[in-house]
Design a protein around this motif. Structure first.
Motif, PDB file in Angstrom:
ATOM      1  N   PRO A 146      36.387  40.757  40.368  1.00 60.94           N
ATOM      2  CA  PRO A 146      37.170  41.309  41.482  1.00 60.94           C
ATOM      3  C   PRO A 146      37.779  40.253  42.394  1.00 60.94           C
ATOM      4  O   PRO A 146      38.734  40.539  43.122  1.00 60.94           O
ATOM      5  CB  PRO A 146      36.152  42.169  42.235  1.00 60.94           C
ATOM      6  N   ASP A 147      37.243  39.034  42.373  1.00 54.91           N
ATOM      7  CA  ASP A 147      37.789  37.978  43.217  1.00 54.91           C
ATOM      8  C   ASP A 147      39.052  37.347  42.644  1.00 54.91           C
ATOM      9  O   ASP A 147      39.854  36.791  43.391  1.00 54.91           O
ATOM     10  CB  ASP A 147      36.741  36.882  43.435  1.00 54.91           C
ATOM     11  N   SER A 148      39.224  37.413  41.339  1.00 54.77           N
ATOM     12  CA  SER A 148      40.336  36.681  40.727  1.00 54.77           C
ATOM     13  C   SER A 148      41.182  37.503  39.759  1.00 54.77           C
ATOM     14  O   SER A 148      42.415  37.337  39.712  1.00 54.77           O
ATOM     15  CB  SER A 148      39.810  35.440  39.991  1.00 54.77           C
ATOM     16  N   THR A 149      40.568  38.383  38.977  1.00 52.26           N
ATOM     17  CA  THR A 149      41.343  39.132  37.980  1.00 52.26           C
ATOM     18  C   THR A 149      42.534  39.877  38.579  1.00 52.26           C
ATOM     19  O   THR A 149      43.623  39.861  37.976  1.00 52.26           O
ATOM     20  CB  THR A 149      40.428  40.102  37.210  1.00 52.26           C
ATOM     21  N   PRO A 150      42.402  40.540  39.752  1.00 49.31           N
ATOM     22  CA  PRO A 150      43.584  41.217  40.308  1.00 49.31           C
ATOM     23  C   PRO A 150      44.760  40.273  40.545  1.00 49.31           C
ATOM     24  O   PRO A 150      45.920  40.681  40.416  1.00 49.31           O
ATOM     25  CB  PRO A 150      43.060  41.797  41.624  1.00 49.31           C
ATOM     26  N   ARG A 151      44.496  39.023  40.880  1.00 50.23           N
ATOM     27  CA  ARG A 151      45.575  38.054  41.085  1.00 50.23           C
ATOM     28  C   ARG A 151      46.306  37.755  39.777  1.00 50.23           C
ATOM     29  O   ARG A 151      47.522  37.574  39.753  1.00 50.23           O
ATOM     30  CB  ARG A 151      45.018  36.771  41.696  1.00 50.23           C
ATOM     31  N   PHE A 152      45.543  37.706  38.686  1.00 53.36           N
ATOM     32  CA  PHE A 152      46.172  37.499  37.381  1.00 53.36           C
ATOM     33  C   PHE A 152      46.996  38.731  36.979  1.00 53.36           C
ATOM     34  O   PHE A 152      48.096  38.588  36.429  1.00 53.36           O
ATOM     35  CB  PHE A 152      45.108  37.198  36.319  1.00 53.36           C
ATOM     36  N   LEU A 153      46.480  39.901  37.252  1.00 55.16           N
ATOM     37  CA  LEU A 153      47.229  41.112  36.928  1.00 55.16           C
ATOM     38  C   LEU A 153      48.541  41.151  37.696  1.00 55.16           C
ATOM     39  O   LEU A 153      49.596  41.504  37.129  1.00 55.16           O
ATOM     40  CB  LEU A 153      46.384  42.348  37.253  1.00 55.16           C
ATOM     41  N   LEU A 198      38.155  48.078  37.961  1.00 54.90           N
ATOM     42  CA  LEU A 198      39.002  46.940  37.615  1.00 54.90           C
ATOM     43  C   LEU A 198      39.293  46.912  36.119  1.00 54.90           C
ATOM     44  O   LEU A 198      40.412  46.577  35.702  1.00 54.90           O
ATOM     45  CB  LEU A 198      38.332  45.643  38.056  1.00 54.90           C
ATOM     46  N   ALA A 199      38.310  47.261  35.306  1.00 53.37           N
ATOM     47  CA  ALA A 199      38.553  47.349  33.863  1.00 53.37           C
ATOM     48  C   ALA A 199      39.606  48.409  33.567  1.00 53.37           C
ATOM     49  O   ALA A 199      40.522  48.189  32.755  1.00 53.37           O
ATOM     50  CB  ALA A 199      37.250  47.665  33.130  1.00 53.37           C
ATOM     51  N   ARG A 200      39.488  49.564  34.221  1.00 57.17           N
ATOM     52  CA  ARG A 200      40.485  50.629  34.014  1.00 57.17           C
ATOM     53  C   ARG A 200      41.862  50.193  34.503  1.00 57.17           C
ATOM     54  O   ARG A 200      42.882  50.501  33.863  1.00 57.17           O
ATOM     55  CB  ARG A 200      40.036  51.900  34.723  1.00 57.17           C
ATOM     56  N   GLU A 201      41.904  49.473  35.622  1.00 57.66           N
ATOM     57  CA  GLU A 201      43.185  49.025  36.155  1.00 57.66           C
ATOM     58  C   GLU A 201      43.858  48.025  35.213  1.00 57.66           C
ATOM     59  O   GLU A 201      45.085  48.042  35.052  1.00 57.66           O
ATOM     60  CB  GLU A 201      42.986  48.390  37.532  1.00 57.66           C
ATOM     61  N   ASP A 246      35.797  32.406  37.404  1.00 60.11           N
ATOM     62  CA  ASP A 246      35.054  31.140  37.448  1.00 60.11           C
ATOM     63  C   ASP A 246      33.548  31.371  37.443  1.00 60.11           C
ATOM     64  O   ASP A 246      32.777  30.479  37.768  1.00 60.11           O
ATOM     65  CB  ASP A 246      35.453  30.325  38.679  1.00 60.11           C
ATOM     66  N   ARG A 247      33.111  32.547  37.065  1.00 52.47           N
ATOM     67  CA  ARG A 247      31.678  32.858  37.107  1.00 52.47           C
ATOM     68  C   ARG A 247      30.864  32.000  36.160  1.00 52.47           C
ATOM     69  O   ARG A 247      29.656  31.824  36.359  1.00 52.47           O
ATOM     70  CB  ARG A 247      31.458  34.329  36.769  1.00 52.47           C
ATOM     71  N   HIS A 248      31.485  31.497  35.120  1.00 52.44           N
ATOM     72  CA  HIS A 248      30.769  30.702  34.131  1.00 52.44           C
ATOM     73  C   HIS A 248      31.401  29.323  33.979  1.00 52.44           C
ATOM     74  O   HIS A 248      31.311  28.708  32.907  1.00 52.44           O
ATOM     75  CB  HIS A 248      30.735  31.448  32.797  1.00 52.44           C
ATOM     76  N   SER A 249      32.023  28.856  35.045  1.00 50.18           N
ATOM     77  CA  SER A 249      32.678  27.558  35.015  1.00 50.18           C
ATOM     78  C   SER A 249      32.723  27.002  36.440  1.00 50.18           C
ATOM     79  O   SER A 249      32.052  27.519  37.335  1.00 50.18           O
ATOM     80  CB  SER A 249      34.079  27.690  34.415  1.00 50.18           C
ATOM     81  N   ALA A 250      33.519  25.972  36.664  1.00 46.35           N
ATOM     82  CA  ALA A 250      33.556  25.313  37.969  1.00 46.35           C
ATOM     83  C   ALA A 250      34.107  26.262  39.044  1.00 46.35           C
ATOM     84  O   ALA A 250      35.109  26.941  38.812  1.00 46.35           O
ATOM     85  CB  ALA A 250      34.421  24.064  37.890  1.00 46.35           C
ATOM     86  N   PRO A 251      33.480  26.314  40.199  1.00 48.91           N
ATOM     87  CA  PRO A 251      33.947  27.217  41.260  1.00 48.91           C
ATOM     88  C   PRO A 251      35.416  26.983  41.614  1.00 48.91           C
ATOM     89  O   PRO A 251      35.848  25.850  41.823  1.00 48.91           O
ATOM     90  CB  PRO A 251      33.033  26.865  42.443  1.00 48.91           C
ATOM     91  N   GLY A 252      36.159  28.077  41.635  1.00 48.49           N
ATOM     92  CA  GLY A 252      37.564  28.009  42.032  1.00 48.49           C
ATOM     93  C   GLY A 252      38.522  27.519  40.972  1.00 48.49           C
ATOM     94  O   GLY A 252      39.733  27.433  41.216  1.00 48.49           O
ATOM     95  N   CYS A 253      38.007  27.218  39.764  1.00 50.30           N
ATOM     96  CA  CYS A 253      38.889  26.641  38.749  1.00 50.30           C
ATOM     97  C   CYS A 253      39.959  27.618  38.284  1.00 50.30           C
ATOM     98  O   CYS A 253      40.988  27.196  37.728  1.00 50.30           O
ATOM     99  CB  CYS A 253      38.073  26.126  37.568  1.00 50.30           C
ATOM    100  N   TRP A 254      39.757  28.926  38.513  1.00 43.75           N
ATOM    101  CA  TRP A 254      40.757  29.903  38.070  1.00 43.75           C
ATOM    102  C   TRP A 254      42.103  29.692  38.751  1.00 43.75           C
ATOM    103  O   TRP A 254      43.137  30.114  38.221  1.00 43.75           O
ATOM    104  CB  TRP A 254      40.258  31.325  38.289  1.00 43.75           C
ATOM    105  N   HIS A 255      42.116  29.029  39.902  1.00 44.89           N
ATOM    106  CA  HIS A 255      43.389  28.763  40.583  1.00 44.89           C
ATOM    107  C   HIS A 255      44.313  27.921  39.698  1.00 44.89           C
ATOM    108  O   HIS A 255      45.541  28.090  39.745  1.00 44.89           O
ATOM    109  CB  HIS A 255      43.140  28.037  41.908  1.00 44.89           C
TER     110      HIS A 255
END
Length: 257
Positions: A62-69, A94-97, A206-215
């Motif tokens: 919920p912290d990052s996937t909506p930004r990608f969508l 979020l999965a449904r969205e 980034d739950r399984h990687s470096a914090p904030g790397c999704w940016h």
């Protein structure tokens, strides 16, 4: 995105007969591009030569996937999201969205674990549980599987086949899970391996990687799509890229969330 420490592999070898370890871990060699790309093009996600498959791992978040969508909407692009069953259950809306916006969901496992020891029964049960979670929550039965860390073992391969899933890894990645990743580094890393018919791996969490790397992955998306279009390549989900396996029936059982 790494195979893990030598210590863990040695521990597995001590606890199990050498033959059992080799049979279990042997398929993990396909993690290596030099093995996977020339010898197993299907596993690498090689598809339509004028198309690039865009895929994301580790969500929904919920912290990052909506930004990608939102970014993908702005670019007019659809993608395949390899989701973890436990996150789908935690964030069903979020999965449904994600599906509502035209993307497809593949299975990344129930949790993001490393498969050091053979566990065919547990692996199969958790994969089936993930498939049921996606189906029960979104109404869409997944067709694709990508193991956590890209480590394909005999247990995982058999479980995916039993679940009616086709295993797809990747042919280009952005190393976007590292702490020093930037949009420019992600773009450059993908560009080095990008070819028509390829499958790109990024992460929407980034739950399984470096914090904030999704940016870094998010920031690289516009340039990545532009690079593909300038090369005459369309970008989209795996079902537009690879002929899918026959659509299986709805999974048995009902998930309680």
């Amino acid at each position: 995105m790494f195979l893990g420490s030598g210590r863990a592999w040695r521990a597995a070898a001590v606890l199990l007969p050498a033959g059992a370890v080799a049979a279990h871990i042997g398929p993990a060699a396909t993690w290596l591009p030099g093995v996977r790309l020339p010898l197993f093009p299907g596993l690498s996600g090689t598809g339509h030569r004028r198309h690039v498959a865009l895929t994301f791992d580790d969500g929904p978040d919920p912290d990052s996937t909506p930004r990608f969508l939102d970014a993908l909407d702005g670019l007019g692009i659809r993608a395949t999201f390899f989701v973890l069953g436990e996150h789908v259950v935690d964030h069903p809306a979020l999965a449904r969205e994600t599906v509502r916006r035209g993307h497809e969901l593949g299975v990344h496992g129930w949790t993001h674990d490393r498969p050091w020891r053979p566990a065919l029964t547990r692996t199969a049960e958790e994969l089936d549980r993930s498939v049921r979670a996606v189906y029960d929550i979104t109404g869409c039965r997944p067709r694709w599987y990508r193991p956590p860390y890209g480590i394909l073992t005999t247990s995982r391969w058999r479980a995916a086949r039993r679940a009616g899933l086709r295993t797809v890894l990747w042919s280009a990645w952005g190393r976007d899970w590292t702490a020093d990743a930037t949009p420019a580094s992600v773009r450059a890393r993908i560009a080095a391996d990008l070819r028509g018919g390829g499958t790109v791996l990024l992460h929407d969490s980034d739950r399984h990687s470096a914090p904030g790397c999704w940016h870094a992955a998010l920031g690289a998306l516009p340039a990545l799509v532009q690079d593909c279009h300038e090369a005459g390549l369309s970008v989209g989900p795996l079902h537009e890229h690879i002929p899918p396996p026959p659509r299986p029936t709805a999974p048995s059982g009902t998930l309680t969330t």
